[in-house]
Design an enzyme around this catalytic site. Sequence first.
Site, PDB file in Angstrom:
ATOM      1  N   LEU A   1       0.838  -1.190   0.000  1.00  0.00           N
ATOM      2  CA  LEU A   1       0.000   0.000   0.000  1.00  0.00           C
ATOM      3  C   LEU A   1       0.880   1.249   0.000  1.00  0.00           C
ATOM      4  CD1 LEU A   1      -2.602  -1.108   2.703  1.00  0.00           C
ATOM      5  CD2 LEU A   1      -2.935  -1.049   0.242  1.00  0.00           C
TER       6      LEU A   1
ATOM      7  N   LEU B   1      -8.180   4.552   7.185  1.00  0.00           N
ATOM      8  CA  LEU B   1      -7.817   3.168   6.894  1.00  0.00           C
ATOM      9  C   LEU B   1      -6.317   3.008   6.638  1.00  0.00           C
ATOM     10  CD1 LEU B   1      -9.085   0.339   6.491  1.00  0.00           C
ATOM     11  CD2 LEU B   1      -9.243   0.874   4.044  1.00  0.00           C
ATOM     12  N   ASP B   2      -5.698   2.054   7.362  1.00  0.00           N
ATOM     13  CA  ASP B   2      -4.282   1.701   7.191  1.00  0.00           C
ATOM     14  C   ASP B   2      -3.346   2.890   7.336  1.00  0.00           C
ATOM     15  OD1 ASP B   2      -4.850  -1.004   6.752  1.00  0.00           O
ATOM     16  OD2 ASP B   2      -5.215  -0.659   4.613  1.00  0.00           O
ATOM     17  N   ALA B   3      -3.709   3.836   8.204  1.00  0.00           N
ATOM     18  CA  ALA B   3      -2.879   5.030   8.375  1.00  0.00           C
ATOM     19  C   ALA B   3      -2.549   5.306   9.838  1.00  0.00           C
ATOM     20  CB  ALA B   3      -3.583   6.247   7.770  1.00  0.00           C
TER      21      ALA B   3
END
Length: 284
Positions: free
Chosen positions: A196, A227-229
């Site tokens: 990512l 999200l994903d941070a």
Amino acid sequence: MTKITILIHCKDRPNIIATVTNFIAEKKGNIVYLDQHVDTQEDIFFMRLESEFYDAHFSTETFKTCFKTELADQLQTKWRIYSSEKKPKMALFVSKYDHCLYDILGRYNSDELNLELPFIVSNHKDLEQIAVNFNIPFYHIPVTKATKAEAEAEQLKLLETHQIDFVVLARYMQIISPKLIDRYPNKIINIHHSFLPAFVGAKPYHSAYKRGVKIIGATSHYITEELDAGPIIEQDVARVTHAYAIKDLIAKGRDLEKIVLSNAIKQHSERKVMVYNNKTVVFT
């Protein structure tokens, strides 16, 4: 003997370490570990300290009260104190992938992880037998768009009933809602591949293979609403070559995922991670 871990962070200033260590000495504690870090850009001081107390009448709660009134309030520091008498309780959320689950349960079973694991919860039944084999209670809570709120309410009830301290998403393929995140801030740990944001979607390894990537990796982080941070706890990478087929990339990626996630769990459960400004200070 009682062992405690102290985590503090505050505005940097002279003599913080001396002030804290003198306080420990006055309370007849023996310091067995101390590490510190100063964020020079933010001018913030971080410290992790482990101390042992051999007085049979030592009380962690009394120590916390004294620490607050005699030291922390004066330094205007944010702090947490944990006792070795209480192991953190972890809940595992899984879906269908089993590689992370097997690795965590193997380490837990061999006492590599200093924690309690009251249950595993999943939105599918595929991994139930693994839980049975390791003698861990398994709860199947299906999740659909129509039942997501109801499912999370059931999950939250389980977490509160068992007094869970933190949650690990061991390849749990559902987006966590703000309600659960707010209840466990910086206490929900996730794992994913490190492709990512370059290779998004359901088949990132296929996309990476087509581009001929030379490095793959995995990232474990705390969940936030973005999200994903969230703040990153642990990462690792491995080199790959043109000789790797897609199945080889997937296998190597899964190896990285389970190792990185287990390391993140270990660091969190041993109180080695401090979060500040969406970053982490991870003590060794």
